[in-house]
Write an enzyme that holds these catalytic residues in place. Structure first.
Site, PDB file in Angstrom:
ATOM      1  N   GLU A  73      -0.526   1.809   5.375  1.00 49.74           N
ATOM      2  CA  GLU A  73       0.399   1.272   4.378  1.00 49.74           C
ATOM      3  C   GLU A  73       0.740  -0.179   4.709  1.00 49.74           C
ATOM      4  OE1 GLU A  73       4.694   2.943   3.779  1.00 49.74           O
ATOM      5  OE2 GLU A  73       4.689   1.079   4.924  1.00 49.74           O
ATOM      6  N   ASP A 130      -1.432   6.617   0.009  1.00 43.51           N
ATOM      7  CA  ASP A 130      -0.808   5.380  -0.487  1.00 43.51           C
ATOM      8  C   ASP A 130      -1.359   4.170   0.261  1.00 43.51           C
ATOM      9  OD1 ASP A 130       0.582   5.983   1.882  1.00 43.51           O
ATOM     10  OD2 ASP A 130       2.423   5.021   1.179  1.00 43.51           O
TER      11      ASP A 130
END
Lengths: 364, 761
Positions: A73, A130
């Protein structure tokens, strides 16, 4: 390389139109959707403050609130912000580190956790969807912006891998699995489990042009549907980790607290950045977050009880950006000077302020 | 999947080409282009002359380490190239490399700052779109990144990534990067491509000169390849030349492995040379592993005195719990039970295995015949351990110990405790039946008989008054330490697993044990116990019969355990063999001509059945037997039903066999034999068809009829494994390991380990 660049741009708009055409079905998405442009939306001085604190010379983005580890991330956010600041050199560094240290999985996705104190440094070789999306998205945008085919190719590969491994299916609907392993219906009794903050909505048009084999707009739609379903409770806040085993009745996943936490509080920002300002739910959040009200906080979604108020600049900037987007409330003066302390809130600050700078300059 | 396969195939091709390139003096990149390099590959420039700019730069900086590395790199790329002798001078007419920015880039490269170089190149190109970095630098960067990525992928066991990178960057696969070659070989090995792995090692040993790296190559290979292939690789040893090889550590390692394998398998004898090597290795005062191996080797090869010495040495060298386990087991094999118990007690908490050994040793201590006098403190701590671990065999041993010392009340309580921990444990039920009978505990006795009469002939015999409880019993299930069986000498006694691994819902209190030694102050009670034992003693002639009854359960067990242990077919053996034994006696008259059994008298049909069985025509035999069942009576009918069952069993028709078995009453022994055969066949059939749960159910049922054989336990272990019940599988494999079938058990244990490790990662 010009070719792939223009293809992406064209397809992006095509896709955006598609999404806009869906609007009648989704009352929340009634305005034409126009995601942020990114490049050139973070000032050199803000970026310098961020870069000098959180980006090592070898391109490693450091999470200083978590023992100076790095994660996919963080690498993804780092790439997006370097692009936003148009810092080609730092982008190249972060990409170099991401490629050699994170993008080593057999399935083409990124390992999620990297610890400078451990040998080998990769301490968890699972992926986090993500992180994968943020990296692919940043590479795709950077490839177009700087007309660099290396970035586009890498973005395509990663987008394909996400499409192949990261998309789950329940009946007709497609959704994002938080990771390749451990979240599907077969993996746990309450599976599938999803995390709504993994829907980086602004990224889907880019992913759709990078890996058109996959139905990213269906994933997008399902994200909105799930968000609506998950916010029907008393507090109207979604828990970070949600079991969607009972299709119409999402609930907190087993083993996770029923909390609107550090994950979910990004959702409003992602919606705004994707141009979906008309979602009713944003008004609810805005009421909670407004000055004089509760503020940005970690909240028990069942009882409404506040566990922790978050007052770092990044969180207040996020709520200020929300108020600005909804009704033009000016950004308070004390938010205009960036004072980076911790990686996560500093990242949210830059993402919020770059949004305001690009879309709502009147609030400044 | 097919993409991955393709990548691997390309990797092999390119690897082959890299090897050829080295030998033939051609450059790798050109070969790769010829081989159809994947798109996006940035081949190294093949144009002469060789770009020596980096080399000259490092030389000008006096960086000899880098100069050497660069020379090695260029040599790997261009085998025909020789390094210039005039490195300090500029080549003049060669490449016009005077750009100080490029020098700075090479300096960054020398410092390993690849990301910074990439950044600098990107920035400079952004400012000056016409500027191009030296091609050589780009190749060096690509290589450096690929090497780092490959190394990281390999460290995280991402083997397909390793192979894909090797495919994309074949220039990495040279002697200058032996570590990369090793990692590629490992990736091949870990993706079930052992021959490819061997090719890489062969390539390395054929082409690479550094003797340390050559030995290292074999050390890597030895961890991944089977011994036979290592032996092949050893042939590459260079005994002459400036830098001869010394591969003797590898030969030692192979010898050590052979001895190690034999050390857990009493059936495998190690070569004297191998043993000598391991003994030499064990001379090193820092060594404990080899001493341990020798300890176990001698333990499993009936040299307990030697074993004890090696274990002692290993212990002195801090080999820890594993050495302590061997030491205690060896003491037990030497019948030094008191020492064994005391020693094992000190180690019991060090590892799960040590606790198990303690329980086994304590059980053996109690099970001696005649019962020994024991220190009350020893009894107390045995009771504590048995109770805390809910160890059925231990509770049973305490039961027999109490029984044999005339303490029938505590005997009963211990047997009942053992049954509470494992309700299916027939020997404990038998002990409980005996002790309740001795105590005139009608209600208790009847409760046991009601439950066990159908399953335990000897309990039924007790109830029917055919036998009465003896004054002293013996542990009656499985060989114990005092029984002279091979199994007992080579392996710890088999351990009946408790029915559940769950802890007791509440603290279990040990049954009150009134051992004489327990209450030294209570002379009166002791005297009374003795008197009662004497008073209760049966007539002198009686003990013989019950002791025969006691052994009845052991016999089928021995029969099956000594049957040849060819994993699966052995399960079918007893029934088949019985049929043949019967057949030979009766089938002398020819039955090769097909006859209609319906026309025969029942006795003749029966004879025909056995005859056909001998000719291995079971289906015809079945119909002959069937006639004899339908029309025969008494002995003939019983015999025919028996034959019919065996016939169906031979055709793997277990359902039909079960029906046939029920067609006529059979003697208890025969019923047991048939049931056991039917159930093992059912288990085998289910196993073949992958119905794992059924395997477990059938074998569970079977183990209630006869003791479980090792091969069937393996079947059960694998079924648990297939069901993903790794804990259960591990438990079973461990039990098998303790019975001496460690090779098969180890295969299972390794599989479990691999699976559970993957899950934990």
């Amino acid at each position: 390389m010009n070719d792939s660049g223009s293809r992406i741009t064209r397809l992006c708009w095509l896709f955006c139109v598609v999404v806009a055409a869906l609007a009648p079905l989704q009352p929340a998405v009634s305005a034409p959707v126009e995601p942020v442009k990114i490049a050139g939306t973070v000032t050199a001085s803000d970026w310098e403050a961020y870069r000098s604190r959180f980006v090592k010379p070898d391109g490693r983005v450091v999470d200083n609130a978590n023992g100076d580890i790095s994660h996919s991330e963080g690498q993804g956010y780092g790439l997006i912000l370097a692009l936003a600041a148009e810092d080609r050199g730092t982008f190249e560094k972060i990409w170099n580190f991401t490629l050699t240290e994170f993008l080593i999985r057999d399935d083409g996705l990124a390992v999620w956790k990297w610890d400078p104190a451990a040998t080998p440094h990769v301490t968890d070789r699972n992926n986090a969807t993500d992180g994968d999306i943020l990296i692919a998205y940043a590479l795709g945008r950077a490839g177009i912006h700087w007309k660099d085919d290396r970035y586009v190719k890498a973005a395509q590969r990663l987008a394909m891998a996400i499409g192949k491994t990261g998309i789950g299916r329940e009946g007709e609907s497609l959704f994002l699995l938080p990771g390749a392993k451990g979240f599907a219906a077969a993996d746990r009794p309450d599976g599938p489990v999803v995390n709504l903050s993994y829907w980086v909505f602004e990224a889907f048009p880019i992913l759709a042009s990078l890996a058109p084999e996959f139905d990213w707009s269906a994933v997008w739609r399902q994200g909105i549907v799930l968000l609506q379903q998950a916010t029907t409770g008393k507090t109207r806040l979604p828990a970070d980790w949600i079991s969607i085993r009972a299709r119409l009745q999402p609930r907190t996943a087993d083993g996770f607290p029923p909390e609107f936490g550090y994950n979910s509080l990004r959702i409003p920002l992602y919606l705004l950045r994707a141009g979906m300002t008309d979602m009713d739910w944003l008004k609810t959040v805005d009421q909670r977050w407004r000055a004089g009200s509760e503020g940005v906080a970690i909240v028990n979604v069942l009882t409404g009880q506040v566990r922790e108020r978050l007052t770092d600049q990044g969180y207040t900037a996020m709520s200020a950006a929300l108020s600005c987007a909804l009704d033009g409330t000016p950004i308070p003066a004390e938010l205009k000077t960036f004072e980076p302390k911790l990686y996560y809130s500093s990242t949210l600050y830059l993402l919020s302020m770059s949004l305001v700078g690009e879309k709502y300059p009147k609030c400044l | 999947m097919s993409v991955a396969r393709g990548a691997i195939a390309i990797a092999i091709v390119s690897l082959g080409f890299a090897a050829i390139a080295q030998q033939s003096g051609e450059t790798v990149p050109r070969q790769m282009q010829g081989a159809g390099a994947p798109a996006g590959l940035q081949p190294a420039p093949t144009r002469p002359p060789v770009d020596e700019s980096a080399l000259r730069y490092f030389a000008s900086q006096g960086d000899t380490r880098r100069v050497d590395a660069e020379v090695a790199r260029l040599r790997a790329l261009y085998p025909e190239w020789t390094p210039p002798t005039d490195l300090s001078q500029s080549p003049g007419s060669a490449l016009p490399q005077t750009d100080p920015a490029v020098d700075a880039l090479w300096q960054l490269y020398a410092d390993g700052k690849v990301a910074e170089i990439r950044a600098a190149i990107a920035e400079r190109q952004a400012a000056d779109p016409n500027w191009k970095p030296p091609a050589e630098l780009l190749v060096a960067l690509d290589q450096s990144e690929a090497r780092r990525r490959l190394t990281n992928a390999s460290d995280s066991s991402q083997w397909r990534t390793v192979l894909a990178i090797a495919t994309e960057t074949p220039t990495l696969l040279t002697c200058a990067n032996v570590d990369v070659l090793w990692r590629v070989a490992e990736a091949f090995a870990k993706t079930n491509q052992i021959p490819r792995a061997r090719d890489v090692y062969t390539y390395t040993l054929t082409n690479c000169a550094n003797p340390t790296e050559r030995l290292g190559t074999l050390q890597k290979a030895v961890a991944l390849l089977p011994d036979a292939q290592i032996a092949e690789l050893l042939k590459f040893e260079r005994r002459t030349g400036d830098t001869p090889d010394d591969f003797s550590p590898i030969r030692d390692e192979l010898a050590r492995r052979r001895v190690e394998r034999a050390s857990v398998d009493g059936k495998t004898i190690a070569a004297p040379d191998d043993l000598a090597i391991v003994e030499r290795l064990a001379e090193n005062p820092a060594d404990s592993g080899n001493a341990l191996i020798l300890g176990y080797y001698n333990y499993h090869h009936k040299s307990p005195e030697k074993a004890l010495e090696w274990f002692k040495l290993a212990l002195d060298r801090n080999a820890g719990p594993k050495a302590a386990e061997g030491y205690a087991l060896t003491l037990r094999n030497l019948n030094r039970f008191v020492e064994a118990e005391a020693f094992a007690f000190d180690w019991r908490d060090k590892a799960k295995e040590n606790m198990q050994v303690y329980l086994d040793v304590a059980t053996a201590l109690l099970s001696q015949d005649p019962p020994p006098r024991l220190d009350p403190r020893v009894i107390t701590r045995v009771i504590q351990a048995v109770t805390a671990q809910r160890f059925v065999n231990g509770a049973q041993a305490l039961g027999w110990y109490s029984y044999n010392t005339g303490q029938f009340r505590s005997a009963r309580d211990w047997f009942l405790k053992a049954l509470a921990w494992n309700a299916e444990d027939e020997p404990s039920a038998y002990g409980a039946a005996l002790s309740t009978q001795r105590l005139n505990d009608r209600a208790g006795f009847n409760a046991i008989v009601t439950k066990w009469r159908p399953r335990s002939p000897r309990i039924a015999d007790l109830a029917d008054g055919r036998v009465t409880a003896p004054a002293s019993g013996r542990r009656s299930a499985g060989p114990d330490a005092t029984t002279e069986t091979t199994a007992a000498m080579t392996a710890p006694s088999p351990i009946a697993m408790p029915s559940s691994g769950l802890p007791a819902p509440m603290t279990t209190t040990a049954p009150a044990t009134a051992f004489p030694q327990d209450q030294p102050d209570s002379a009166a009670r002791r005297a009374e116990a003795t008197r009662m034992a004497q008073a209760d003693a049966p007539p002198p002639v009686e003990p013989l019969r019950p002791s025969a009854a006691l052994r009845r359960m052991e016999e089928p067990a021995r029969f099956e355990q000594t049957a040849p242990a060819e994993a699966l077919p052995a399960a079918r053996r007893p029934a088949a063999r019985a049929a043949e034994a019967r057949g030979t006696g009766r089938a002398n008259r020819g039955c090769t001509v097909t006859r209609n059994p319906t026309s025969l008298a029942p006795g003749a049909a029966l004879t025909l059945g056995w005859c056909l069985m001998e000719l291995n025509r079971p289906m015809e035999a079945a119909s002959a037997f069937d006639e004899a069942v339908k029309r025969g009576e008494g002995q003939t009918r019983e015999e025919a039903a028996y034959g019919k069952t065996l016939a169906y069993l031979r055709k793997d028709l277990t359902a039909e066999a079960a029906v046939a078995a029920a067609e006529a009453p059979q003697s208890a022994d025969r019923r047991r034999e048939l049931n056991a055969s039917i159930l093992s066949q059912r288990a085998l059939g289910a196993y073949r068809e992958g119905r794992w749960m059924e395997v477990i159910l059938a074998l569970g049922e079977r183990s209630r009829v006869v003791p479980e054989q090792t091969d069937l336990m393996l079947l059960r272990g694998w079924s648990y494994f297939k069901l993903g019940r790794y804990n259960d599988a591990e438990r079973i494999f461990r039990s098998v390991q303790r019975t001496g079938y460690s090779d098969e058990a180890n295969v299972g244990l390794n599989a479990v380990l691999e699976r559970t490790q993957n899950i934990r990662q």
